[in-house]
Motif scaffolding. Sequence first.
Motif, PDB file in Angstrom:
ATOM      1  N   VAL A   7      65.200 -48.465  78.310  1.00 27.81           N
ATOM      2  CA  VAL A   7      63.964 -48.532  77.533  1.00 27.81           C
ATOM      3  C   VAL A   7      64.086 -47.644  76.302  1.00 27.81           C
ATOM      4  N   VAL A   9      61.423 -46.424  73.277  1.00 28.51           N
ATOM      5  CA  VAL A   9      60.044 -46.420  72.802  1.00 28.51           C
ATOM      6  C   VAL A   9      60.044 -46.012  71.345  1.00 28.51           C
ATOM      7  N   ALA A  19      54.727 -43.403  77.936  1.00 26.26           N
ATOM      8  CA  ALA A  19      55.600 -44.516  78.336  1.00 26.26           C
ATOM      9  C   ALA A  19      57.003 -44.000  78.640  1.00 26.26           C
ATOM     10  N   ARG A  22      56.989 -41.949  81.977  1.00 26.00           N
ATOM     11  CA  ARG A  22      56.867 -42.804  83.169  1.00 26.00           C
ATOM     12  C   ARG A  22      58.136 -43.607  83.401  1.00 26.00           C
ATOM     13  N   ALA A  23      58.762 -44.083  82.323  1.00 24.45           N
ATOM     14  CA  ALA A  23      60.017 -44.827  82.468  1.00 24.45           C
ATOM     15  C   ALA A  23      61.104 -43.936  83.068  1.00 24.45           C
ATOM     16  N   THR A  30      66.059 -43.649  79.226  1.00 22.04           N
ATOM     17  CA  THR A  30      65.011 -43.807  78.226  1.00 22.04           C
ATOM     18  C   THR A  30      65.273 -42.953  76.986  1.00 22.04           C
ATOM     19  N   HIS A 159      64.641 -53.154  77.009  1.00 21.36           N
ATOM     20  CA  HIS A 159      63.203 -53.223  76.753  1.00 21.36           C
ATOM     21  C   HIS A 159      62.853 -52.287  75.605  1.00 21.36           C
ATOM     22  N   ILE A 161      59.634 -50.811  73.425  1.00 14.96           N
ATOM     23  CA  ILE A 161      58.179 -50.661  73.414  1.00 14.96           C
ATOM     24  C   ILE A 161      57.740 -50.109  72.063  1.00 14.96           C
ATOM     25  N   CYS A 350      52.405 -50.946  81.295  1.00 14.81           N
ATOM     26  CA  CYS A 350      53.541 -51.635  80.687  1.00 14.81           C
ATOM     27  C   CYS A 350      54.856 -51.255  81.360  1.00 14.81           C
ATOM     28  N   VAL A 351      55.085 -49.958  81.515  1.00 15.79           N
ATOM     29  CA  VAL A 351      56.348 -49.485  82.079  1.00 15.79           C
ATOM     30  C   VAL A 351      56.479 -49.859  83.550  1.00 15.79           C
ATOM     31  N   GLU A 352      55.407 -49.752  84.301  1.00 17.66           N
ATOM     32  CA  GLU A 352      55.485 -50.102  85.721  1.00 17.66           C
ATOM     33  C   GLU A 352      55.747 -51.599  85.911  1.00 17.66           C
ATOM     34  N   ILE A 354      57.518 -53.369  83.705  1.00 18.83           N
ATOM     35  CA  ILE A 354      58.940 -53.473  83.352  1.00 18.83           C
ATOM     36  C   ILE A 354      59.813 -53.108  84.546  1.00 18.83           C
TER      37      ILE A 354
END
Length: 487
Positions: A7, A9, A19, A22-23, A30, A159, A161, A350-352, A354
């Motif tokens: 991910v 961001v 985000a 959490r990722a 991340t 991903h 974001i 969003c992250v959950e 993903i």
Amino acid sequence: MAQSYDVIVIGAGPGGYIAAIRAAQLGLKTAIVEREHLAGICSNWGCIPTKALLRSAEIFHYAEHAKSYGLKLEGSVTPDLKAIVDRSRGIAQRMNNGVGFLMKKNKVDVIWGEAKITKAASADKPGEIVVAKTTKKPMEPQGPVPKNALGEGTYQAKHIIIATGARPRALPGIEPDGKLIWTYFEAMVPPKMPKSLLVMGSGAIGIEFASFYRTMGVDVTVVELLPQVMPVEDAEISAFAKKQFEKQGMKILLDAKVTKVEKGADSVTAHVETKDGKVQKITAERLISAVGVQANVENLGLEALGVKTERGVVAIDGYGRTNVAGIYAIGDVAGPPMLAHKAEHEAVVCVEKIAGLPNVHPMDKLKIPGCTYCNPQVASVGLTEAKAKEAGHDVRVGRFNFVANGKAVALGEDQGMVKTVFDKKTGQLLGAHMVGAEVTELIQGFVVAMNLETTEEELMHTIFPHPTLSEAMKEAVLDAYGRVLNA
């Protein structure tokens, strides 16, 4: 070879950094890209430093009215503008540093620069972003670029974001110039206190600055295009707040718009047109333009990739997904309500999603509270009485005034009201609206109740502590059902 992540961001504001955290918690490799300052507008130039200014104004107000509390202050209390601003900026710096610590703690790589998405992910290839040196000139003071931050280059992620936030909207012909016409940036760090101020727009930003400057002794006039101050609020709450603002000496013009601004050497003259077509000229030393914000969607490569935008924001579904696989958007850039707590919750959803977690629910925008930290404070959640009726509900409405609440009277803060809106058939709490002392802290009680699908019966059987302002919440529920006890 490009460095690869699960991910990436883009934007390290409230939505973006949450985000990223959490990722990382979910085991995803991340990175976060930022071009200007960690923690975003909210912590650097919005939510937090404005509350610091308003706290200084609140303390000044109490000091000026010390006699009302049986206290004598020797001599006059004088605001030290530089110290007030320095305190606010110091708090912003602390928040900025805190997000840097959180990135390090959660092992999120920070990439410093401006990102452009050059490729979307496909079934067999990750998406790609190119990070260039930032062209954004930061307003001082700001936090240092984090140590070990990565820089210019090409990065890949499965991903991506988008969490690039928003900026003040400018009206043609009334563009902020940083000297006579301010946005919230300049309003937060005035080099001197103006004697008079015109505020264009009475949303949360406009009315908070109007409240701050009026409390500090500035002659303040607010011009609002719509027929009520704080247009998104319940009409009854808005009318109550307007009376309190006017008692403080604030002048408010509704159904009015600034059509033209003439600049002087150290003042502006605004041509204000009212509903009846009449035009009056208002001269003030400074004008704050608070007519909303616009999303930062430019220069991200969205058009080339076919990412859909609607009304100036990135179009998403309930999980932050855009129409292009592997690209997501959250927070202000993804549309209203443009609130930090909405961005944070959107980030987690969003992250959950993903990460493939089960039972991830899309956000219910009717359960997002709104808070305005003026004096008196205003807070709300759910439908207004008018919106509930428009939606076809047969409603029960309850009201309770702070003047009948013991704690409010003891605090010397008896000008306030709680209003509740219920569905008459089901007892469902449709909305709650408040004006008065500390209502921004109280509103969460109703938010929790709505989230748990609580009915009026459960609320009436809940024991509220005495003496507290929160008792007004229960009384407003009781009033909706003809059972109010203290009024």
